[in-house]
Write a protein that holds these residues in place. Structure first.
Motif, PDB file in Angstrom:
ATOM      1  N   VAL A 197       0.842  -1.201   0.000  1.00  0.00           N
ATOM      2  CA  VAL A 197       0.000   0.000   0.000  1.00  0.00           C
ATOM      3  C   VAL A 197       0.870   1.241   0.000  1.00  0.00           C
ATOM      4  O   VAL A 197       0.628   2.203  -0.747  1.00  0.00           O
ATOM      5  N   GLU A 198       1.918   1.226   0.832  1.00  0.00           N
ATOM      6  CA  GLU A 198       2.830   2.369   0.882  1.00  0.00           C
ATOM      7  C   GLU A 198       3.498   2.584  -0.470  1.00  0.00           C
ATOM      8  O   GLU A 198       3.678   3.715  -0.924  1.00  0.00           O
ATOM      9  N   ALA A 199       3.875   1.488  -1.130  1.00  0.00           N
ATOM     10  CA  ALA A 199       4.537   1.599  -2.425  1.00  0.00           C
ATOM     11  C   ALA A 199       3.608   2.179  -3.487  1.00  0.00           C
ATOM     12  O   ALA A 199       4.022   2.974  -4.328  1.00  0.00           O
ATOM     13  N   GLN A 200       2.335   1.788  -3.443  1.00  0.00           N
ATOM     14  CA  GLN A 200       1.379   2.221  -4.459  1.00  0.00           C
ATOM     15  C   GLN A 200       0.823   3.621  -4.185  1.00  0.00           C
ATOM     16  O   GLN A 200       0.596   4.392  -5.116  1.00  0.00           O
ATOM     17  N   LEU A 201       0.582   3.925  -2.916  1.00  0.00           N
ATOM     18  CA  LEU A 201      -0.101   5.168  -2.572  1.00  0.00           C
ATOM     19  C   LEU A 201       0.788   6.188  -1.878  1.00  0.00           C
ATOM     20  O   LEU A 201       0.613   7.394  -2.063  1.00  0.00           O
ATOM     21  N   GLY A 202       1.735   5.722  -1.044  1.00  0.00           N
ATOM     22  CA  GLY A 202       2.464   6.611  -0.160  1.00  0.00           C
ATOM     23  C   GLY A 202       1.634   6.959   1.059  1.00  0.00           C
ATOM     24  O   GLY A 202       0.426   6.681   1.114  1.00  0.00           O
ATOM     25  N   GLU A 203       2.263   7.554   2.060  1.00  0.00           N
ATOM     26  CA  GLU A 203       1.550   7.901   3.290  1.00  0.00           C
ATOM     27  C   GLU A 203       0.454   8.934   3.047  1.00  0.00           C
ATOM     28  O   GLU A 203      -0.620   8.850   3.636  1.00  0.00           O
ATOM     29  N   ARG A 204       0.739   9.908   2.200  1.00  0.00           N
ATOM     30  CA  ARG A 204      -0.240  10.974   1.969  1.00  0.00           C
ATOM     31  C   ARG A 204      -1.573  10.405   1.483  1.00  0.00           C
ATOM     32  O   ARG A 204      -2.619  10.632   2.076  1.00  0.00           O
ATOM     33  N   ARG A 205      -1.526   9.673   0.393  1.00  0.00           N
ATOM     34  CA  ARG A 205      -2.756   9.148  -0.186  1.00  0.00           C
ATOM     35  C   ARG A 205      -3.331   8.005   0.647  1.00  0.00           C
ATOM     36  O   ARG A 205      -4.552   7.858   0.766  1.00  0.00           O
ATOM     37  N   GLY A 206      -2.456   7.178   1.206  1.00  0.00           N
ATOM     38  CA  GLY A 206      -2.921   6.027   1.987  1.00  0.00           C
ATOM     39  C   GLY A 206      -3.718   6.441   3.212  1.00  0.00           C
ATOM     40  O   GLY A 206      -4.806   5.910   3.475  1.00  0.00           O
ATOM     41  N   ILE A 207      -3.199   7.406   3.975  1.00  0.00           N
ATOM     42  CA  ILE A 207      -3.907   7.857   5.172  1.00  0.00           C
ATOM     43  C   ILE A 207      -5.170   8.620   4.798  1.00  0.00           C
ATOM     44  O   ILE A 207      -6.210   8.490   5.451  1.00  0.00           O
ATOM     45  N   ALA A 208      -5.115   9.408   3.734  1.00  0.00           N
ATOM     46  CA  ALA A 208      -6.323  10.110   3.267  1.00  0.00           C
ATOM     47  C   ALA A 208      -7.404   9.116   2.870  1.00  0.00           C
ATOM     48  O   ALA A 208      -8.590   9.297   3.202  1.00  0.00           O
ATOM     49  N   ALA A 230       5.170  10.854   3.890  1.00  0.00           N
ATOM     50  CA  ALA A 230       6.184  10.589   2.877  1.00  0.00           C
ATOM     51  C   ALA A 230       5.543  10.264   1.539  1.00  0.00           C
ATOM     52  O   ALA A 230       4.385   9.872   1.450  1.00  0.00           O
ATOM     53  N   ALA A 231       6.338  10.418   0.492  1.00  0.00           N
ATOM     54  CA  ALA A 231       5.883  10.038  -0.839  1.00  0.00           C
ATOM     55  C   ALA A 231       5.932   8.525  -0.984  1.00  0.00           C
ATOM     56  O   ALA A 231       6.241   7.800  -0.050  1.00  0.00           O
ATOM     57  N   LYS A 232       5.656   8.065  -2.196  1.00  0.00           N
ATOM     58  CA  LYS A 232       5.668   6.623  -2.445  1.00  0.00           C
ATOM     59  C   LYS A 232       7.051   6.041  -2.181  1.00  0.00           C
ATOM     60  O   LYS A 232       8.067   6.683  -2.403  1.00  0.00           O
ATOM     61  N   ASN A 233       7.085   4.782  -1.725  1.00  0.00           N
ATOM     62  CA  ASN A 233       8.330   4.064  -1.542  1.00  0.00           C
ATOM     63  C   ASN A 233       8.463   3.062  -2.677  1.00  0.00           C
ATOM     64  O   ASN A 233       7.743   2.076  -2.740  1.00  0.00           O
ATOM     65  N   LEU A 234       9.398   3.316  -3.578  1.00  0.00           N
ATOM     66  CA  LEU A 234       9.540   2.455  -4.744  1.00  0.00           C
ATOM     67  C   LEU A 234      10.441   1.261  -4.477  1.00  0.00           C
ATOM     68  O   LEU A 234      10.491   0.327  -5.275  1.00  0.00           O
ATOM     69  N   GLN A 235      11.184   1.290  -3.369  1.00  0.00           N
ATOM     70  CA  GLN A 235      12.038   0.167  -3.004  1.00  0.00           C
ATOM     71  C   GLN A 235      11.398  -0.555  -1.836  1.00  0.00           C
ATOM     72  O   GLN A 235      11.506  -0.125  -0.695  1.00  0.00           O
ATOM     73  N   VAL A 236      10.731  -1.636  -2.124  1.00  0.00           N
ATOM     74  CA  VAL A 236       9.914  -2.319  -1.131  1.00  0.00           C
ATOM     75  C   VAL A 236      10.541  -3.648  -0.757  1.00  0.00           C
ATOM     76  O   VAL A 236      10.928  -4.433  -1.621  1.00  0.00           O
ATOM     77  N   THR A 237      10.647  -3.883   0.546  1.00  0.00           N
ATOM     78  CA  THR A 237      11.066  -5.186   1.033  1.00  0.00           C
ATOM     79  C   THR A 237       9.867  -6.115   1.003  1.00  0.00           C
ATOM     80  O   THR A 237       8.793  -5.765   1.479  1.00  0.00           O
ATOM     81  N   ALA A 238      10.035  -7.301   0.480  1.00  0.00           N
ATOM     82  CA  ALA A 238       8.908  -8.229   0.366  1.00  0.00           C
ATOM     83  C   ALA A 238       8.347  -8.562   1.729  1.00  0.00           C
ATOM     84  O   ALA A 238       9.071  -8.982   2.620  1.00  0.00           O
ATOM     85  N   PRO A 239       7.042  -8.371   1.962  1.00  0.00           N
ATOM     86  CA  PRO A 239       6.462  -8.606   3.267  1.00  0.00           C
ATOM     87  C   PRO A 239       6.530 -10.052   3.696  1.00  0.00           C
ATOM     88  O   PRO A 239       6.548 -10.339   4.875  1.00  0.00           O
ATOM     89  N   LEU A 240       6.570 -10.982   2.735  1.00  0.00           N
ATOM     90  CA  LEU A 240       6.569 -12.387   3.105  1.00  0.00           C
ATOM     91  C   LEU A 240       7.873 -12.808   3.753  1.00  0.00           C
ATOM     92  O   LEU A 240       7.967 -13.901   4.290  1.00  0.00           O
ATOM     93  N   GLN A 241       8.924 -11.967   3.707  1.00  0.00           N
ATOM     94  CA  GLN A 241      10.151 -12.311   4.406  1.00  0.00           C
ATOM     95  C   GLN A 241       9.920 -12.479   5.891  1.00  0.00           C
ATOM     96  O   GLN A 241      10.631 -13.222   6.561  1.00  0.00           O
TER      97      GLN A 241
END
Length: 390
Positions: free
Chosen positions: A66-77, A186-197
């Motif tokens: 979600v953070e990668a796709q939306l970022g904090e701004r859009r996600g929290i909104a 924050a803006a979008k995070n394009l470098q995402v650690t895989a959550p399944l780790q």
């Protein structure tokens, strides 16, 4: 942070937190009227509390994406908008399926915000993370208490239980406007650690199970504490105010215990005190509920308020980088809230099976005592020297 930005950050923590529990706690004091109007059983009505928590868990597990796709701004909104729409639907619609749908919609909105806020705290309050986590946790619990106290009053004023549920669209609207106005997030995070780790790391799983079990009593208390005392002869307003009274001590603990935690790195002593408070409170509800009800509720509230803030703080301690800490917190909350979702459902099931809530308090007491033993594992030496992979 500049002074203005710092004050804005603190204010936003409070405003966001206040919106994250009314979707749950506004139900409980009005449950009798809701069941009468909709025909829901005890077990089915527990879904009004369980479904939002399931959403909290599932959305938190994909919070990194979600953070990668939306970022904090859009996600929290988006999260605030979903809470607003859920409350509006509760005001307009009175059918059981509609209520269950709003539980899912509002729960998903709460989950989006909860998944994104820890990373924001770690980044913006990097020198005061314990205090910021305390303010956020206290606001979250304060919102739950206000909803438990005010929802029956609003319902009585408008002479309809739907108003008591729908009125909480107003703080959601206010928070949405404030969030849109302030340049935080924050803006979008394009470098995402895989959550399944996180699935491959035992410490991540242990933190998640611990978070879920030390906090699961909150969902049962929110869902059933007023109903428990109504079964013992209390009225709707007194039983709802008892839940609000519990929240006072949650807020005190959520502010006090993280502030004390700022002085050291070992969270175990404060967690032990918090779990002991829960234990004594549950035993009081079990053995002498009418003798000292406010004392037992205060102890449970203090223990729950402290455990929520301290267990999240313990999770953030395991990562130095804010984004990685947020990813670990998302995994921990995801699994933890799925565990939490079982608690009110289990309490409702035990109530229907046995005719009382006594067995539920027994289960919660045993769970908390088990977590007292597990707390010893979290020595700072096991995570301060190196980051825990997730």
């Amino acid at each position: 942070m500049t002074l203005n930005k710092s004050l804005a950050g603190w204010g936003l923590l409070v405003v966001l937190g206040l919106n994250l529990r009314p979707i749950l706690s506004s139900i409980s004091p009005l449950l009798g009227e809701i069941r009468l109007a909709t025909g829901l059983s005890f077990q089915s009505s527990a879904l009004l509390t369980s479904l939002p928590v399931v959403c909290m868990g599932l959305v938190a597990l994909v919070g990194i994406r979600v953070e990668a796709q939306l970022g904090e701004r859009r996600g929290i909104a988006l999260g605030l908008m979903m809470i607003l729409l859920a409350c509006l639907a509760r005001w307009l619609l009175a059918q059981a399926p509609a209520l269950l749908a709003t539980a899912l919609l509002g729960g998903a909105g709460v989950a989006l915000i909860q998944a994104l806020v820890p990373a924001m705290i770690k980044r913006q309050f990097h020198q005061r993370v314990p205090l910021a986590m305390g303010v956020y946790s206290a606001s979250l619990m304060g919102g739950g208490g206000l909803a438990a106290l005010l929802s029956p009053l609003v319902a009585s004023h408008f002479q309809h239980w739907q108003a008591g549920l729908g009125i909480w669209l107003l703080p959601a609207l206010g928070a949405l406007l404030l969030w849109a106005w302030l340049p935080l997030g924050a803006a979008k995070n394009l470098q995402v650690t895989a959550p399944l780790q996180g699935l491959r790391n035992r410490r991540a799983w242990l933190l998640a199970l611990y978070f879920g079990l030390v906090n699961c009593g909150y969902m049962s208390m929110v869902a059933w504490l007023p109903a428990y005392y109504q079964q013992l002869g209390w009225g709707v307003l007194p039983s709802g105010s008892l839940l609000a009274f519990m929240t006072i001590f949650q807020v005190i603990a959520a502010l006090l215990m993280p502030a004390l935690a700022q002085r050291g790195i070992d969270r175990r002593p404060l967690l032990t005190i918090s779990l002991l408070a829960q234990t004594v409170g549950y035993l009081g509800l079990l053995l002498a509920p009418l003798q000292y009800p406010h004392l037992w509720v205060a102890l449970v509230g203090f223990g729950l308020g402290a455990c929520f803030a301290l267990s999240l703080l313990l999770t953030l301690d395991h990562r130095r980088d804010p984004r990685e800490a947020g990813q670990l917190a998302a995994f921990v909350q995801g699994v933890g809230f799925l565990i939490n979702a079982v608690s009110p459902w289990m309490t409702g099931w035990l109530r229907e099976l046995t005719g009382s809530f006594v067995s539920a308090w027994v289960v919660l007491t045993v769970t908390v005592i088990a977590m007292l033993v597990v707390t010893r594992v979290f020595s700072p030496a096991t995570y301060r020297s190196a980051a825990v992979p997730t």
